[in-house]
Design an enzyme around this catalytic site. Structure first.
Site, short mmCIF file in Angstrom:
data_model
loop_
_atom_site.label_atom_id
_atom_site.label_comp_id
_atom_site.label_asym_id
_atom_site.label_seq_id
_atom_site.Cartn_x
_atom_site.Cartn_y
_atom_site.Cartn_z
CE LYS A 105 -3.16 2.98 0.14
NZ LYS A 105 -4.12 3.22 1.21
CB CYS A 152 -3.24 8.43 0.02
SG CYS A 152 -4.67 7.61 0.75
#
Length: 407
Positions: free
Chosen positions: A201, A255
């Site tokens: 991720k 993110c």
């Protein structure tokens, strides 16, 4: 029953999606006002398709509470910021949530961490919390990492269609969690170990950050020597194996602007390209401020109060302001004691969050001479004619009126 812990930008859509597809769900959040809002039948942020999903989840029986539930599966979706000094992940929210889960969970429960973390975080911060309660991991409690992979503005669609990664200590538990996510997820779900899931991720978002940084550095190079970066990128991208992104005023959101720092903090001296990319992208708000200053001088604008910033969110057509380039610019101006009376407007931000914030586009435009386009909302794209007669700095390459300044 699933107890989803943390009802923010990731936890709430996830909880709603499970519930809408027939899974019994209780959503838990420490924020009582947020829980009250959800229990009153209202969502807490804007997102395409979210209201419809919310109504379907309510119809299927989803509940919201400030209390943790006793059940056999938990999904933890709490914030994971980074420490700005060390650049390491701040896992305190995750650790605290898991600790609270341990107070009520039965033996045999699985705890799924959806929060994005750096590789090794679950080993360092989550396992000790479980073991402190006397549980044996793999027997009494099962740990899983299932990082989200969605983007604001398209969350509902991507929750359903994007592929996912499930990291687990045992294949058997990983497959059980995979089957649960397949209740709504139509994309491929890959089962692997926890550390690989953690790293994957972070790597995904770091890859995107580095590619954005390349475009932004090109913009700086071309500006220094009076070249058109957009024309150069357009022509270069005609090569079949080249796909350069469009430069912009900086990188926001929770993110791309955060996750690469996890690797910088955990692997100092090794994450060199990653560190350079972060520095380039973090420098863009100040680069835009320099462009504003130059354009003001060229056009003999002496009052910063005649400058207007269009856009407060970090991307178009959402209300998410986390780490937005505009907020970074305003913070930089405050640090240099030159905040002045600069005007700000964003159609998606309906409450006052900064000084001199407008809530009407026409009123905003009447009071400024220089408009800085920082976010490409559909609203302004559809009304570009209203900018005629204004001096325009377009940081998003969306305005094609004559005389527009660009990065």
């Amino acid at each position: 029953m699933i107890n989803v812990v943390g009802l923010g930008y990731i936890g709430l859509p996830t909880a709603l999606m499970f519930a809408a597809h027939g899974v019994e769900v209780v959503g838990t959040d420490y924020n009582g006002a947020l829980v009250d809002t959800l229990n009153s039948g209202k969502t807490t942020f804007e997102e395409e398709g979210l209201s419809e999903l919310f109504q379907e989840a309510v119809r299927k029986g989803i509940r919201f509470s400030t209390d943790y539930q006793s059940t056999d599966l938990y999904i933890v979706a709490v914030p994971t910021p980074y420490d700005k000094a060390s650049k390491k992940v701040d896992a305190s929210y995750v650790a605290r949530a898991v600790k609270n889960v341990m107070e009520v969970c039965p033996k045999g429960a699985a705890v799924v961490v959806e929060s994005t973390v750096s590789p090794g975080t679950i080993d360092k911060y989550v396992r000790p919390v479980v073991e402190e309660r006397g549980f044996v991991i793999g027997e009494d409690i099962h740990l899983v990492h299932a990082p989200e992979r969605i983007i604001p503005g398209n969350m509902v669609y991507e929750l359903k269609h994007n592929s996912r990664t499930i990291g687990a200590d045992s294949r058997e538990i990983g497959e059980k969690v995979k089957a649960l996510y397949h209740s709504f997820c139509e994309g491929e779900i890959v089962v692997t170990d926890i550390r690989t899931a953690e790293m994957t991720k972070v790597v995904e978002n770091t890859f995107r950050d580095i590619n954005i940084a390349f475009a932004n550095e090109l913009a700086k190079i071309c500006r220094s020597d009076n070249m058109d970066v957009y024309e150069i990128i357009r022509i270069a991208n005609k090569h079949p194996r080249v796909n350069i992104l469009t430069p912009g005023p900086g990188v926001g959101g929770h993110c791309i602007s955060v996750d690469p720092w996890f690797l910088v903090g955990d692997y100092p001296g090794l994450a060199n390209i990653i560190l350079s990319a972060r520095k380039i992208n973090d420098s863009m708000p100040d680069f835009v401020l320099e462009r504003i200053h130059t354009i003001m001088k060229e056009n003999q604008i002496t009052d910063v109060g005649r400058v207007g910033l269009y856009g407060l969110t970090y991307k178009e057509n959402v209300d998410d302001m986390r780490e937005s380039p505009t907020l970074q610019m305003l913070e930089s101006m405050e640090r240099h004691l030159c905040g002045g009376q600069i005007k700000v407007y964003d159609p998606y931000v309906t409450r006052d969050v900064v000084k001199n914030q407008y809530h009407d586009l026409d009123a905003f435009l009447r009071d400024v001479d220089l408009v800085v386009l920082l976010v490409g909302h559909d609203e302004i794209k559809a009304q570009m004619e209203k900018l005629k007669g204004k001096i325009i700095l377009d940081t998003r390459h969306i305005c094609f009126l004559d005389g527009v300044y660009r990065l």
